[in-house]
Scaffold this active site. Structure first.
Site, mmCIF file in Angstrom:
data_model
loop_
_atom_site.group_PDB
_atom_site.id
_atom_site.type_symbol
_atom_site.label_atom_id
_atom_site.label_comp_id
_atom_site.label_asym_id
_atom_site.label_seq_id
_atom_site.Cartn_x
_atom_site.Cartn_y
_atom_site.Cartn_z
ATOM 1 N N ASN A 9 0.862 -1.184 0.000
ATOM 2 C CA ASN A 9 0.000 0.000 0.000
ATOM 3 C C ASN A 9 0.898 1.232 0.000
ATOM 4 O O ASN A 9 1.479 1.583 1.024
ATOM 5 C CB ASN A 9 -0.910 -0.004 1.236
ATOM 6 C CG ASN A 9 -1.763 1.251 1.327
ATOM 7 O OD1 ASN A 9 -1.903 2.006 0.362
ATOM 8 N ND2 ASN A 9 -2.345 1.483 2.487
ATOM 9 N N TRP A 10 1.029 1.852 -1.166
ATOM 10 C CA TRP A 10 1.927 3.002 -1.294
ATOM 11 C C TRP A 10 1.348 4.278 -0.685
ATOM 12 O O TRP A 10 2.055 5.281 -0.556
ATOM 13 C CB TRP A 10 2.254 3.245 -2.766
ATOM 14 C CG TRP A 10 3.076 2.155 -3.387
ATOM 15 C CD1 TRP A 10 3.519 1.006 -2.787
ATOM 16 C CD2 TRP A 10 3.546 2.096 -4.736
ATOM 17 N NE1 TRP A 10 4.246 0.248 -3.675
ATOM 18 C CE2 TRP A 10 4.275 0.892 -4.885
ATOM 19 C CE3 TRP A 10 3.429 2.939 -5.844
ATOM 20 C CZ2 TRP A 10 4.879 0.514 -6.081
ATOM 21 C CZ3 TRP A 10 4.021 2.567 -7.046
ATOM 22 C CH2 TRP A 10 4.747 1.364 -7.157
ATOM 23 N N LYS A 11 0.059 4.257 -0.363
ATOM 24 C CA LYS A 11 -0.624 5.436 0.186
ATOM 25 C C LYS A 11 -0.406 6.653 -0.729
ATOM 26 O O LYS A 11 -0.254 6.494 -1.935
ATOM 27 C CB LYS A 11 -0.173 5.688 1.629
ATOM 28 C CG LYS A 11 -0.401 4.469 2.524
ATOM 29 C CD LYS A 11 -0.213 4.767 4.001
ATOM 30 C CE LYS A 11 -0.464 3.512 4.817
ATOM 31 N NZ LYS A 11 -0.383 3.776 6.271
ATOM 32 N N HIS A 94 -9.696 1.161 4.689
ATOM 33 C CA HIS A 94 -8.453 1.345 5.438
ATOM 34 C C HIS A 94 -8.732 2.257 6.631
ATOM 35 O O HIS A 94 -9.577 3.152 6.564
ATOM 36 C CB HIS A 94 -7.378 1.960 4.537
ATOM 37 C CG HIS A 94 -6.007 1.951 5.137
ATOM 38 N ND1 HIS A 94 -5.604 2.881 6.075
ATOM 39 C CD2 HIS A 94 -4.948 1.125 4.959
ATOM 40 C CE1 HIS A 94 -4.361 2.620 6.434
ATOM 41 N NE2 HIS A 94 -3.935 1.570 5.774
ATOM 42 N N GLU A 96 -7.311 4.701 7.782
ATOM 43 C CA GLU A 96 -7.182 6.132 7.478
ATOM 44 C C GLU A 96 -8.435 6.655 6.785
ATOM 45 O O GLU A 96 -8.832 7.807 7.000
ATOM 46 C CB GLU A 96 -5.929 6.355 6.620
ATOM 47 C CG GLU A 96 -4.648 6.089 7.392
ATOM 48 C CD GLU A 96 -3.440 5.809 6.521
ATOM 49 O OE1 GLU A 96 -2.358 5.562 7.079
ATOM 50 O OE2 GLU A 96 -3.569 5.815 5.272
ATOM 51 N N GLU A 166 -5.715 -4.683 10.650
ATOM 52 C CA GLU A 166 -4.731 -3.633 10.922
ATOM 53 C C GLU A 166 -5.052 -2.974 12.261
ATOM 54 O O GLU A 166 -5.944 -2.138 12.347
ATOM 55 C CB GLU A 166 -4.710 -2.592 9.802
ATOM 56 C CG GLU A 166 -6.082 -2.185 9.261
ATOM 57 C CD GLU A 166 -6.007 -0.964 8.375
ATOM 58 O OE1 GLU A 166 -4.943 -0.699 7.801
ATOM 59 O OE2 GLU A 166 -7.026 -0.255 8.288
ATOM 60 N N GLY A 172 2.010 2.883 10.964
ATOM 61 C CA GLY A 172 2.862 4.059 10.814
ATOM 62 C C GLY A 172 3.575 4.467 12.088
ATOM 63 O O GLY A 172 4.216 5.520 12.133
ATOM 64 N N SER A 211 2.478 -2.470 10.528
ATOM 65 C CA SER A 211 3.940 -2.316 10.571
ATOM 66 C C SER A 211 4.668 -3.640 10.367
ATOM 67 O O SER A 211 5.601 -3.975 11.098
ATOM 68 C CB SER A 211 4.372 -1.664 11.900
ATOM 69 O OG SER A 211 3.907 -0.330 11.974
ATOM 70 N N GLY A 232 2.749 -1.267 4.358
ATOM 71 C CA GLY A 232 2.776 0.165 4.107
ATOM 72 C C GLY A 232 4.172 0.643 3.779
ATOM 73 O O GLY A 232 4.641 0.544 2.651
ATOM 74 N N GLY A 233 4.874 1.175 4.775
ATOM 75 C CA GLY A 233 6.186 1.789 4.554
ATOM 76 C C GLY A 233 7.189 0.896 3.856
ATOM 77 O O GLY A 233 7.927 1.339 2.973
#
Length: 253
Positions: A9-11, A94, A96, A166, A172, A211, A232-233
């Protein structure tokens, strides 16, 4: 055995130069013989470019979709538009989106239905906040987020769902739930599915999205009820993403 799936997930990250470099890095890191399913969910404006510039092994996904088919919904992207660009996956719900844009369980389920109706798989995110966990609300929150899917989607449509757990407090932050916590929650989510459809519970993939990174991937991906990861990251670094995929390969080979 459920085939593991590793999803990036590059967001809202990257510019053209960075996306170009990331695609090149992913192509080097992801081997054609990887045993897990692999896909990246990218910003809308880069969907077409990524499709044309990553190897066939890497599937393509979007990070959101409209609950509407078409019409006067400025700024929205329909499922059929994503399908035109060869998207295979769509993230819905998600944390967010739920937190920042107040998306309800009902809306998330409607979005999943639109994605599936257009021939894509819906990655349905569920999870609790730290306050909800501390107040003993985890099971109530997750049950509501999962059971709504059985109210809105048909039995056939549910076969195209991937559930991504999640824990909101681990996204994050660099923190991750302990392996014991992850397995416990994944097992609980599967039990919720079992109550409505025992056969589906055995086949549905439940992935972890808090994470997950190279340093903890081997342990988390080895858990009985963890069928992959929503990354994610670490998905923004080709080598890290490739290493996570390699860990999944070890579990499924």
């Amino acid at each position: 055995m459920r085939k593991q799936v590793i999803l990036g997930n590059w967001k809202m990250n990257g510019n053209f130069a960075e996306i170009k470099s990331l695609c090149e890095s992913l192509n080097r890191a992801v081997s054609d013989d990887a045993k897990a399913d692999v896909a990246v969910c990218v910003p809308f404006v880069y969907v077409d470019y990524v499709r044309a510039n990553v190897i066939k092994k890497i599937g393509l996904g979007a990070q959101n979709v409209s609950e509407h088919d078409n019409g006067a919904y400025t700024g929205e992207i329909s499922a059929s538009m994503l399908k035109d660009l060869s998207c295979e996956y769509v993230i819905v719900g998600h944390s967010e989106r739920r937190t920042l844009f107040q998306e309800s369980n009902q809306l998330v389920a409607k979005k999943a239905k639109k994605a599936i109706a257009s021939g894509m798989k819906a990655i349905v995110c569920v999870g609790e906040t730290l306050a909800e966990r501390n107040e003993g609300e985890l099971e109530r929150v997750l049950t509501a987020q999962v059971e709504i899917l059985f109210d809105v989607l048909s039995e056939k449509e549910l076969e195209e769902v991937i559930i991504a757990y999640e824990p909101v407090w681990a996204i994050g932050t660099g923190l991750a739930a302990t392996p014991e916590q992850v397995q416990s929650v994944h097992k609980f989510i599967r039990s919720v599915v079992t109550k409505s459809n025992e056969l589906l519970a055995k086949s549905i993939r439940i992935v972890y999205g808090g994470s997950l990174k190279p340093s903890n991937a081997k342990t988390l991906l080895a858990l009985e009820d963890v069928d992959g990861g929503l990354i994610g990251g670490a998905s923004l670094k080709g080598e890290d993403f490739g290493e996570i995929i390699n860990q999944a390969k070890c579990i499924t080979c």
